[in-house]
Scaffold this active site. Structure first.
Site, short mmCIF file in Angstrom:
data_model
loop_
_atom_site.label_atom_id
_atom_site.label_comp_id
_atom_site.label_asym_id
_atom_site.label_seq_id
_atom_site.Cartn_x
_atom_site.Cartn_y
_atom_site.Cartn_z
N THR A 541 24.76 81.04 31.29
CA THR A 541 25.28 81.88 32.36
C THR A 541 24.53 81.56 33.64
O THR A 541 24.33 82.40 34.50
CB THR A 541 25.17 83.37 31.96
OG1 THR A 541 25.73 83.53 30.65
CG2 THR A 541 25.96 84.28 32.89
N HIS A 542 24.08 80.32 33.76
CA HIS A 542 23.31 79.89 34.92
C HIS A 542 24.23 79.30 35.98
O HIS A 542 24.30 78.10 36.18
CB HIS A 542 22.25 78.86 34.50
CG HIS A 542 21.32 79.37 33.44
ND1 HIS A 542 20.56 78.54 32.66
CD2 HIS A 542 21.03 80.63 33.04
CE1 HIS A 542 19.85 79.27 31.81
NE2 HIS A 542 20.12 80.54 32.03
N MET A 543 24.97 80.17 36.65
CA MET A 543 25.85 79.75 37.73
C MET A 543 25.07 79.83 39.05
O MET A 543 24.25 80.72 39.24
CB MET A 543 27.08 80.64 37.83
CG MET A 543 27.43 81.44 36.60
SD MET A 543 28.25 80.53 35.31
CE MET A 543 29.85 80.28 35.98
#
Length: 615
Positions: A541-543
């Site tokens: 979830t590393h946007m």
């Protein structure tokens, strides 16, 4: 009019009905904070300390260790990891996704590839706890690559740029965040003095002003095997910095934490031991004592309200828990929601020029990036027992020999680096059962394979830095709207040639570690040529990006202090400010940048409201 008293005023803009809606206007506050995850909690604490009246608006429900982390209900994999209890409700609002501009984007309707949080604490309540700083090279990536490899080394269409702030400037804020989080780790050097050699320190780590608040967590057997194998092939293993406490700790704000017991339920869960750092555990207890602070849950912000010339924000409009439109006037607006929610709000509100990939002009939505992750699993015979049910979300052993620019990229022709690690966070019985390739998905053969491999495997990742490209961007979708009648955010994203070549190189190097462990089988691998982004498989979830920081208002949405170039009383902390992805997890960088921005607000902006950097 007292605080919280309402009057009815007409408000134009997006609404659930046609034309003008009627909203309730509250008394003005000094600052409104949109989103109460790590960035929002840090900003709220800093601004309250500065004497401001602060209201934080969180779209999700109230959450806390109790009841959300109450044992034993909190270790229910079906409820939390499978049914995604703590994550964003996509039936109300989501994003649309397409691989390139020739396609029609469709809504992301099932949580899979990435898992945005919602509710008090945001994703900070249910993150893993991996708490890195940043490699200094990644803060001036473009200028570094151009100086070392030449301007032509960076591929056409790659839009990486410098952050506009240095590691030395941010170091005090990394230190401040670690003391708030209660981070466990092993330092390499402190003020130039070597302390970490042969003690778990990172050979490649930049200098620190002080040690970690707590010693590194104990190494699982998987981490020990990985460290031995990495050393045997000439790499430099070190203890991963972890926001899961290795012992009891009282933080800067007086919040108390208990030692992690390696229960294996970190990512996707609220920690029942008060051992994993979260806004709920580490900051909110102190904020609750502040009479100038108020947190409002179930408050979905629709837009930032601007003056007619769009040069100043007057507050925000949100929907409360009863579905009523409410106007919250404020002198200062902080957008501290999840990465793409910050971008969405800026686009909906008309803050900054939207990015146009055809002309490469505009700033809001540009340089969207992700994480280029690859995984290998080593399967052993029954003489090697790894107990994978044991785990802590941030604990593990990593190597940085191929992170950032710690090796010569010249012969390989790609941009970016990757740490490798074993991060045993607890392999669950529903979603985490590895089996060899070719195993049926059910039946007696599947059961036999699970029994043969579960307790005898190790998983390791190459956590590659993802670069930004002209082709990957965010804008408003022309076809789909959310339940509130607003255009959804559209994500145009796919893996590029640089990403695939980097992943293949990194997996080849990581495979050397895997082979040195002498497993009976290795499964997994890198992306192949032509691989497309798959929304159905969890990655991270590393946007990042979309409202990036920089020194030029033509190529960045916010300045080096995370202040909007166009609307100077709007600040936008979060991973949305990253011009490209990092090799490390983003949370440590988000926290440091937020403290850095908060100090600039307290010491400069409040004394003389206006632009902190002249365009």
């Amino acid at each position: 009019m007292e605080r919280g008293e309402r009057v009815s005023v007409p408000v134009s803009g997006y609404s659930r009905g046609e034309g003008v809606t009627v909203a309730n206007e509250l008394k003005k506050v000094d600052a409104v904070v949109v989103g109460f995850g790590w960035a929002g909690a840090i900003m709220a604490k800093e601004l309250t300390e500065a004497g401001l009246n602060v209201v934080a608006l969180e779209r999700g429900p109230h959450r806390d260790t109790y009841p959300d982390g109450a044992y034993p209900q909190s270790i229910d994999e079906l409820t939390y990891n499978i049914r995604k209890k703590l994550f964003q409700d996509l039936s109300k609002s989501t994003v649309t996704i397409r691989h390139d501009a020739s396609q029609t984007a469709v809504p992301y309707r099932q949580l899979a590839a990435f898992l945005p949080g919602t509710g008090t604490g945001g994703a900070g309540l249910h993150w893993s706890g991996v708490h890195f700083r940043v490699d200094p090279v990644e803060l001036n990536l473009r200028s570094h690559y151009e100086a070392r490899y030449g301007k032509n080394f960076i591929p056409e269409g790659m839009t990486i740029q410098d952050f506009g702030v240095s590691y030395n400037e941010l170091e005090p804020f990394f230190d401040q965040a670690e003391k708030v989080f209660g981070t466990s780790g092993s330092a390499w050097t402190i003020k130039g003095k070597m302390i970490g050699k042969e003690k778990g320190g990172n050979f490649y780590a930049p200098d620190r002003s002080s040690d970690f608040p707590l010693p590194a967590q104990k190494r699982t057997y998987s981490a020990q095997l990985f460290a031995q194998a990495a050393e045997s092939v000439g790499y430099h293993p070190y203890d991963m910095p972890s926001a899961n406490t290795s012992g009891p700790y009282t933080n800067t704000y007086g919040a108390q934490m208990g030692p992690c017991n390696f229960c294996g339920y970190c990512s996707g869960y609220a920690c029942y031991m008060y051992s994993k750092a979260s806004p709920n555990v580490n900051i909110l207890p102190a904020l609750r004592q502040e009479p100038k602070f108020e947190l409002r849950n179930n408050a979905y912000v629709l837009r930032v309200n601007l003056t007619g010339d769009k040069k100043r924000a007057t507050g925000v409009t949100y929907l409360d828990g009863q579905g009523r439109e409410v106007v919250q006037p404020a002198d200062l607006v902080i957008l501290s929601a999840f990465q793409f929610h910050n971008v969405h709000l800026m686009l909906l509100s008309g803050i900054g020029q939207p990015y146009n990939p055809i002309t490469n002009e505009g700033v809001v939505g540009r340089n969207f990036a992700y994480q280029n992750i690859s995984t290998l699993k080593a399967l052993f015979d029954k003489n090697t027992t790894t107990n994978p049910f044991i785990g802590a979300g941030g604990a593990g052993v990593a190597v940085d020999d191929f992170n950032a620019d710690n090796f010569d990229h010249g012969p390989y022709g790609f941009v970016g680096g990757s740490p490798f690690w074993v991060n045993q966070a607890g392999t669950k019985p529903v979603s985490g059962l590895p089996t060899p390739k070719g195993t049926p998905n059910w039946g007696s053969q599947w059961k036999a394979a699970v029994a043969d491999t579960y307790n005898h495997h190790i998983s390791m990742d190459a956590h590659g830095a993802h670069q930004s490209y002209r082709a990957n961007y965010l804008d408003l979708d022309p076809n789909y709207k959310n339940v509130y009648g607003q255009p959804l955010l559209r994500m145009t994203f796919d893996w590029q040639d640089n990403d695939i070549r980097m992943a293949q190189f990194m997996v080849g190097k990581m495979r050397k570690i895997t082979e040195a462990m002498n497993p009976k089988m290795i499964i997994g691998g890198a992306k192949g040529p032509g691989t497309h982004f798959d929304t159905t498989v969890y990655q991270t979830t590393h946007m990042s990006g979309g409202a990036i920081m920089g020194e030029d208002p033509k190529t960045s949405a916010v300045n080096r202090y995370l202040q909007s170039w166009d609307v100077p009383n709007v600040f936008v902390p979060g991973a949305s400010a990253f011009p490209q992805g990092l090799g490390y997890n983003p949370t440590g960088m988000v926290a440091a940048l937020t403290y850095w921005s908060a100090k600039a607000i307290r010491e400069q902006y409040l004394k003389n409201p206006g632009p902190l950097v002249q365009a």
